[in-house]
Scaffold this motif. Structure first.
Motif, PDB file in Angstrom:
ATOM      1  N   LYS A  26      -4.734   7.094   9.218  1.00  0.00           N
ATOM      2  CA  LYS A  26      -3.449   6.899   9.877  1.00  0.00           C
ATOM      3  C   LYS A  26      -3.623   6.725  11.381  1.00  0.00           C
ATOM      4  N   LYS A  60       5.374   7.182  -1.298  1.00  0.00           N
ATOM      5  CA  LYS A  60       4.960   6.955   0.096  1.00  0.00           C
ATOM      6  C   LYS A  60       3.438   6.920   0.213  1.00  0.00           C
ATOM      7  N   PHE A  64       1.156   3.624   1.363  1.00  0.00           N
ATOM      8  CA  PHE A  64       0.140   3.678   2.417  1.00  0.00           C
ATOM      9  C   PHE A  64      -1.198   3.160   1.898  1.00  0.00           C
ATOM     10  N   HIS A  67      -1.111  -0.519   1.690  1.00  0.00           N
ATOM     11  CA  HIS A  67      -1.188  -1.105   3.041  1.00  0.00           C
ATOM     12  C   HIS A  67      -2.639  -1.165   3.515  1.00  0.00           C
TER      13      HIS A  67
END
Length: 398
Positions: A26, A60, A64, A67
């Protein structure tokens, strides 16, 4: 960018990617806004680390992962993957990450699954299964299950020719799995079970270091069957039952747990070091004496021998079985008496009283051997030292 940022940007890409591997995906993705040069740097990081704990829901977390994997540079290899999966319904995400890593020549995988105790599967059911059949480059695998209900299986239908180090914790295996790991050298099994066989079988021609711990209350087999002609270091803890050990090259043995019902070998002629800490549910007693004495006789070539005080007390109570037998230890240089097996919690000192007959049995063939009593407060240090020695041995074979 300030001057500090400019100095960082002046580093080579390989070094920056190494730095990014320590900050988490992240934060690594967040560096894409620093400058045009940084925009796509994170997509080539060779180390991928995912944790479902960073996200409130499976959706979620899944978004991620999508992505990251969809934007990552597909020409960049994946050196290592760390995945901590706590969500019960996150198995599909785990498979997606693993399949991506396997297709990009991953070499090291650390996978921890915590699914909670929402569902209790029957003994023969599997709640989650990971197949390594698509991985031909993985060298090191650590796979842990943090749950006492769901069963997680590790399978492979093809050869894992690169795998040299395997650590499994609360994982289910199928009989014959190790035949698909021809170059395995270091194996650690903690509270694992094996389906398809009444014995826990570990046959392997190249295995060098083996640790097996079943843990109290996790007994899943009554027999440990090891056939490993190149095995050098063997650690067995909390595995009650019978043992068949074929390891002619074995140099070091640590045995900690229930007194064995049966311990058979085809010779331990190269064994140099042995540490035995034995007990039974009601304390070692005369019925345990024959198997314990038989085990001691199989250690006749050791130079460094450590015995728990429970073994000394058992021999004291069974002197009629050893008083007319010659001492089996002709090469002994050091004999250590270890504190009680539960001293890690109590640390209570118990004076060791060794009868003349027991001392003769242990030392008469090596009168120059040093006899020492290990203080109870140092017992945990011995276990830690053993773990360090095994870790060094693994690194030497990596």
């Amino acid at each position: 960018m300030d001057a500090e940022g400019d100095r960082l940007s002046g580093l080579q890409d390989d070094l920056i990617l190494q730095i990014l591997s320590f900050v988490g995906l992240k934060d690594a993705i967040g560096t894409s806004v620093l400058s045009p040069r940084w925009r796509y740097l994170w997509t080539s990081t060779p180390h991928l680390s995912f944790s479902s704990e960073d996200f409130p829901t499976v959706d979620k977390f899944s978004s991620f992962v999508n992505h990251v994997l969809s934007r990552r540079n597909n020409q960049a290899q994946v050196s290592s993957v760390n995945l901590y999966l706590r969500l019960k319904d996150g198995q599909d995400v785990a498979h997606r990450i693993m399949n991506y890593a396997f297709s990009h020549n991953v070499q090291q995988v650390n996978l921890t699954c915590w699914f909670g105790n929402i569902t209790c599967f029957p003994d023969d059911d599997i709640g989650f299964s990971l197949s390594l059949s698509n991985s031909q480059t993985i060298k090191h695998l650590t796979f842990s299950r943090c749950c006492y209900y769901d069963h997680i299986a590790l399978t492979s239908t093809s050869k894992l020719s690169s795998l040299t180090t395997l650590h499994l914790d609360h994982i289910t295996l199928y009989d014959g799995f190790f035949s698909n790991c021809p170059n395995l050298e270091n194996l650690t099994l903690n509270c694992c079970r094996m389906l398809g066989s009444n014995a826990f079988r570990i046959p392997h021609p190249r295995l060098c270091n083996l640790t097996v711990n079943q843990g109290q209350g996790h007994l899943v087999s009554n027999t440990l069957d090891v056939v490993a002609p190149q095995l050098k270091n063997l650690t067995i803890t909390e595995f009650g039952g019978s043992y068949r050990i074929s390891a002619p090259e074995l140099a070091s043995l640590l045995f900690r747990g229930f007194a064995p019902f049966m311990f058979s070998t085809d010779g331990l002629n190269l064994l140099e070091k042995a540490q035995l800490s034995l007990y039974s549910l009601n304390g070692l007693d005369s019925p345990d004496a024959p198997s314990v004495i038989s085990l001691l006789q199989k250690l006749h070539n050791v130079e460094d021998l450590s015995l728990s005080v429970e073994i000394v007390e058992l021999l004291n109570s069974a002197v009629e079985r050893i008083s007319h037998q010659p001492s089996p230890f002709a090469n002994l240089k050091s004999l250590k008496i270890l504190p009680r097996i539960n001293c890690g919690w109590k640390h209570q000192h118990v004076q060791v009283i060794m009868s003349t007959e027991v001392k003769s049995y242990l030392l008469d063939s090596s009168p120059e051997a040093a006899l020492t009593e290990v203080p109870s407060e140092h017992c945990c240090d011995l276990i830690a030292a053993r773990a360090l020695i095994l870790k060094k041995a693994e690194n030497n074979h990596a």
